[in-house]
Design a protein around this motif. Structure first.
Motif, PDB file in Angstrom:
ATOM      1  N   GLU A   4       0.832  -1.201   0.000  1.00  0.00           N
ATOM      2  CA  GLU A   4       0.000   0.000   0.000  1.00  0.00           C
ATOM      3  C   GLU A   4       0.870   1.255   0.000  1.00  0.00           C
ATOM      4  OE1 GLU A   4      -3.388   2.231   2.756  1.00  0.00           O
ATOM      5  OE2 GLU A   4      -2.936   0.101   3.072  1.00  0.00           O
ATOM      6  N   GLN A   5       1.952   1.214   0.779  1.00  0.00           N
ATOM      7  CA  GLN A   5       2.868   2.353   0.796  1.00  0.00           C
ATOM      8  C   GLN A   5       3.605   2.505  -0.530  1.00  0.00           C
ATOM      9  OE1 GLN A   5       5.457   2.131   4.222  1.00  0.00           O
ATOM     10  NE2 GLN A   5       3.986   3.303   5.465  1.00  0.00           N
ATOM     11  N   VAL A   6       3.940   1.361  -1.154  1.00  0.00           N
ATOM     12  CA  VAL A   6       4.609   1.405  -2.460  1.00  0.00           C
ATOM     13  C   VAL A   6       3.725   2.120  -3.474  1.00  0.00           C
ATOM     14  CG1 VAL A   6       5.431   0.000  -4.399  1.00  0.00           C
ATOM     15  CG2 VAL A   6       6.024  -0.650  -2.054  1.00  0.00           C
ATOM     16  N   LEU A   7       2.438   1.802  -3.483  1.00  0.00           N
ATOM     17  CA  LEU A   7       1.504   2.463  -4.389  1.00  0.00           C
ATOM     18  C   LEU A   7       1.393   3.955  -4.079  1.00  0.00           C
ATOM     19  CD1 LEU A   7      -1.374  -0.186  -4.588  1.00  0.00           C
ATOM     20  CD2 LEU A   7       0.364   0.302  -6.309  1.00  0.00           C
ATOM     21  N   GLN A   8       1.381   4.292  -2.798  1.00  0.00           N
ATOM     22  CA  GLN A   8       1.316   5.701  -2.401  1.00  0.00           C
ATOM     23  C   GLN A   8       2.557   6.454  -2.862  1.00  0.00           C
ATOM     24  OE1 GLN A   8       0.708   5.621   1.836  1.00  0.00           O
ATOM     25  NE2 GLN A   8      -1.463   5.107   1.685  1.00  0.00           N
ATOM     26  N   ILE A   9       3.704   5.785  -2.747  1.00  0.00           N
ATOM     27  CA  ILE A   9       4.951   6.405  -3.206  1.00  0.00           C
ATOM     28  C   ILE A   9       4.897   6.658  -4.708  1.00  0.00           C
ATOM     29  CG2 ILE A   9       7.415   5.982  -3.600  1.00  0.00           C
ATOM     30  CD1 ILE A   9       7.467   4.572  -0.872  1.00  0.00           C
ATOM     31  N   ALA A  10       4.400   5.671  -5.458  1.00  0.00           N
ATOM     32  CA  ALA A  10       4.309   5.827  -6.910  1.00  0.00           C
ATOM     33  C   ALA A  10       3.422   7.005  -7.278  1.00  0.00           C
ATOM     34  CB  ALA A  10       3.773   4.530  -7.542  1.00  0.00           C
ATOM     35  N   LEU A  11       2.298   7.123  -6.615  1.00  0.00           N
ATOM     36  CA  LEU A  11       1.395   8.244  -6.884  1.00  0.00           C
ATOM     37  C   LEU A  11       2.051   9.583  -6.537  1.00  0.00           C
ATOM     38  CD1 LEU A  11      -1.951   6.737  -5.518  1.00  0.00           C
ATOM     39  CD2 LEU A  11      -1.449   7.320  -7.901  1.00  0.00           C
ATOM     40  N   GLU A  12       2.740   9.610  -5.411  1.00  0.00           N
ATOM     41  CA  GLU A  12       3.396  10.837  -4.974  1.00  0.00           C
ATOM     42  C   GLU A  12       4.549  11.208  -5.909  1.00  0.00           C
ATOM     43  OE1 GLU A  12       3.115  13.954  -2.216  1.00  0.00           O
ATOM     44  OE2 GLU A  12       1.873  12.162  -2.434  1.00  0.00           O
ATOM     45  N   ILE A  13       5.278  10.181  -6.375  1.00  0.00           N
ATOM     46  CA  ILE A  13       6.378  10.396  -7.338  1.00  0.00           C
ATOM     47  C   ILE A  13       5.857  11.101  -8.582  1.00  0.00           C
ATOM     48  CG2 ILE A  13       7.818   9.153  -9.008  1.00  0.00           C
ATOM     49  CD1 ILE A  13       9.272   8.903  -6.515  1.00  0.00           C
ATOM     50  N   CYS A  14       4.706  10.639  -9.077  1.00  0.00           N
ATOM     51  CA  CYS A  14       4.120  11.244 -10.276  1.00  0.00           C
ATOM     52  C   CYS A  14       3.605  12.650  -9.987  1.00  0.00           C
ATOM     53  CB  CYS A  14       2.990  10.366 -10.806  1.00  0.00           C
ATOM     54  SG  CYS A  14       3.543   8.751 -11.386  1.00  0.00           S
ATOM     55  N   LYS A  15       2.958  12.792  -8.860  1.00  0.00           N
ATOM     56  CA  LYS A  15       2.401  14.092  -8.475  1.00  0.00           C
ATOM     57  C   LYS A  15       3.483  15.156  -8.387  1.00  0.00           C
ATOM     58  CE  LYS A  15       0.118  16.348  -4.548  1.00  0.00           C
ATOM     59  NZ  LYS A  15      -0.395  16.143  -3.166  1.00  0.00           N
ATOM     60  N   GLU A  16       4.653  14.780  -7.858  1.00  0.00           N
ATOM     61  CA  GLU A  16       5.739  15.736  -7.645  1.00  0.00           C
ATOM     62  C   GLU A  16       6.713  15.835  -8.827  1.00  0.00           C
ATOM     63  OE1 GLU A  16       6.084  17.800  -5.121  1.00  0.00           O
ATOM     64  OE2 GLU A  16       4.247  17.093  -4.158  1.00  0.00           O
ATOM     65  N   GLY A  17       6.455  15.076  -9.878  1.00  0.00           N
ATOM     66  CA  GLY A  17       7.325  15.148 -11.057  1.00  0.00           C
ATOM     67  C   GLY A  17       8.715  14.592 -10.839  1.00  0.00           C
ATOM     68  N   VAL A  18       8.844  13.635  -9.939  1.00  0.00           N
ATOM     69  CA  VAL A  18      10.171  13.122  -9.588  1.00  0.00           C
ATOM     70  C   VAL A  18      10.753  12.235 -10.689  1.00  0.00           C
ATOM     71  CG1 VAL A  18      11.449  11.705  -7.913  1.00  0.00           C
ATOM     72  CG2 VAL A  18       9.744  13.343  -7.121  1.00  0.00           C
ATOM     73  N   LEU A  19       9.889  11.585 -11.496  1.00  0.00           N
ATOM     74  CA  LEU A  19      10.424  10.765 -12.596  1.00  0.00           C
ATOM     75  C   LEU A  19      11.265  11.617 -13.548  1.00  0.00           C
ATOM     76  CD1 LEU A  19       7.494   8.351 -13.565  1.00  0.00           C
ATOM     77  CD2 LEU A  19       9.569   7.824 -12.283  1.00  0.00           C
ATOM     78  N   SER A  20      10.815  12.834 -13.792  1.00  0.00           N
ATOM     79  CA  SER A  20      11.596  13.735 -14.654  1.00  0.00           C
ATOM     80  C   SER A  20      12.935  14.072 -14.020  1.00  0.00           C
ATOM     81  CB  SER A  20      10.808  15.026 -14.917  1.00  0.00           C
ATOM     82  OG  SER A  20       9.642  14.771 -15.670  1.00  0.00           O
ATOM     83  N   LEU A  21      12.936  14.272 -12.715  1.00  0.00           N
ATOM     84  CA  LEU A  21      14.189  14.562 -12.007  1.00  0.00           C
ATOM     85  C   LEU A  21      15.124  13.364 -12.018  1.00  0.00           C
ATOM     86  CD1 LEU A  21      12.787  16.546  -8.922  1.00  0.00           C
ATOM     87  CD2 LEU A  21      14.035  17.471 -10.895  1.00  0.00           C
ATOM     88  N   PHE A  22      14.557  12.156 -11.943  1.00  0.00           N
ATOM     89  CA  PHE A  22      15.374  10.948 -12.042  1.00  0.00           C
ATOM     90  C   PHE A  22      16.189  10.957 -13.330  1.00  0.00           C
ATOM     91  CE2 PHE A  22      12.696   7.772  -9.318  1.00  0.00           C
ATOM     92  CZ  PHE A  22      13.230   8.337  -8.173  1.00  0.00           C
ATOM     93  N   VAL A  23      15.484  11.181 -14.437  1.00  0.00           N
ATOM     94  CA  VAL A  23      16.132  11.124 -15.746  1.00  0.00           C
ATOM     95  C   VAL A  23      17.129  12.271 -15.907  1.00  0.00           C
ATOM     96  CG1 VAL A  23      15.743  11.255 -18.234  1.00  0.00           C
ATOM     97  CG2 VAL A  23      14.194   9.904 -16.796  1.00  0.00           C
ATOM     98  N   GLN A  24      16.724  13.467 -15.530  1.00  0.00           N
ATOM     99  CA  GLN A  24      17.585  14.636 -15.707  1.00  0.00           C
ATOM    100  C   GLN A  24      18.874  14.544 -14.887  1.00  0.00           C
ATOM    101  OE1 GLN A  24      14.995  17.864 -14.593  1.00  0.00           O
ATOM    102  NE2 GLN A  24      13.513  17.375 -16.204  1.00  0.00           N
TER     103      GLN A  24
END
Length: 336
Positions: A63-83
């Protein structure tokens, strides 16, 4: 700020705290230099890895993993990962790739939230493809791309983007590991999603096979061998029957295969034979194909007789070779 835990010495952070901490440290890494900024970013990525896949002592809470995934998307962290991938050290990049793969697999309400995020930020895919040129992070980007390619919408975008043509350069890079990794990604793009690939090749047929022919004629032995091997497998797969039927009507591609039947490599000659045999066995051969087979029958029969035998290991290969020899001999008799 950094969350880094050992042995449960502190209460574990919430998904929001983990993501906020990662975001802040990656933004800082993007704007600052120095060991401290790098250390904070890598510690936070490690904390994320532990939250997503466990730390050897505590299993992840789904459940926390899913919450993290949602929060990652909400905060745009995937873009920061790549950059920020190029700025991380070896261990940090490895942890980030591990997290990336887990995050993309998280399904919330019948949809993959991180995949949807990438669909809306396709420049991330272009960036990952271009990063094959960066020796330090090429293999990391390859792993991230192959995870993306598992999803048809992302694979379709890469196939139809201008970035796709770069793979024809990457498979000939002098670094063997990177060239092999790029070829694996290239294969995944052409094999994971039948409908998307069929649609792509139908609309980009001339362009694709024009570029692919250069690989088959490459002076690099490894490139030549891997390219003809993959093509022999790809064309003979049932989903690609229409592409194969179109391919074997072109005399130019027949001449390419005849040239490969003369290659010094046993493996290349055998792979070329598996494509060549389809040209010959085609019951609806165009006149130009028949003419080439008849006009060059002496050389072709010699090449086929000299094709490496299986020595009992693959009787089917021997049977197919004998059948193709008979077919060519029949064409010659009918032309007299």
């Amino acid at each position: 700020m950094s969350f880094f835990f050992r042995g449960g010495s502190r209460q574990r952070p919430t998904p929001q705290e983990i993501v906020r901490s990662i975001k802040d440290s990656l933004v800082a890494l993007d704007t600052k230099t120095g060991a401290k900024a790098l250390e904070d970013a890598e510690k936070n990525i490690l904390t994320l890895r532990h939250a997503l896949s466990g730390d050897g002592e505590v299993e992840p809470n789904q459940e926390q993993v899913l919450q993290i995934a949602l929060e990652i998307c909400k905060e745009g962290v995937l873009s920061l990962f790549v950059q920020n991938l190029p700025s991380l050290g070896w261990e940090g990049r490895k942890d980030l790739v591990h997290c990336w793969c887990i995050l993309l697999r998280q399904k919330v309400d019948e949809s993959y939230c991180c995949v949807q995020y990438i669909e809306n930020h396709v420049d991330l895919l272009d960036f990952l493809v271009v990063c094959y040129k960066n020796l330090e992070i090429a293999l990391n980007c390859g792993n991230m791309l192959r995870e993306c390619i598992k999803y048809p919408t992302l694979a379709k975008y890469i196939l139809e983007s201008s970035s796709f043509e770069l793979f024809f350069q990457y498979v000939e890079l002098p670094n063997f590991d990177i060239a092999s990794d790029a070829l694996n990604t290239f294969k995944d793009l052409l094999t994971k999603h039948e409908d998307a690939v069929s649609e792509f090749l139908s609309s980009h047929y001339e362009q694709f096979f024009g570029l692919y022919t250069r690989l088959l004629s490459s002076t690099n032995y490894v490139t030549r061998r891997q390219s003809v091997k993959f093509l022999s497998e790809f064309l003979l797969e049932a989903p690609n029957a229409q592409i194969m039927k179109r391919y074997i009507l072109d005399v130019h591609y027949l001449n390419i295969m005849i040239g490969l039947l003369k290659d010094s490599s046993k493996n290349i000659r055998i792979c070329a034979f598996h494509i060549f045999k389809v040209f010959v066995a085609n019951p609806n051969k165009p006149r130009e194909i028949v003419r080439v087979l008849v006009d060059n029958h002496r050389e072709l029969l010699k090449l086929l007789h000299n094709l490496p035998t299986s020595k009992g290991e693959d009787e089917q290969l021997d049977e197919e070779r004998d059948l193709i020899i008979k077919q060519i001999e029949k064409l010659v008799r009918l032309s007299v």
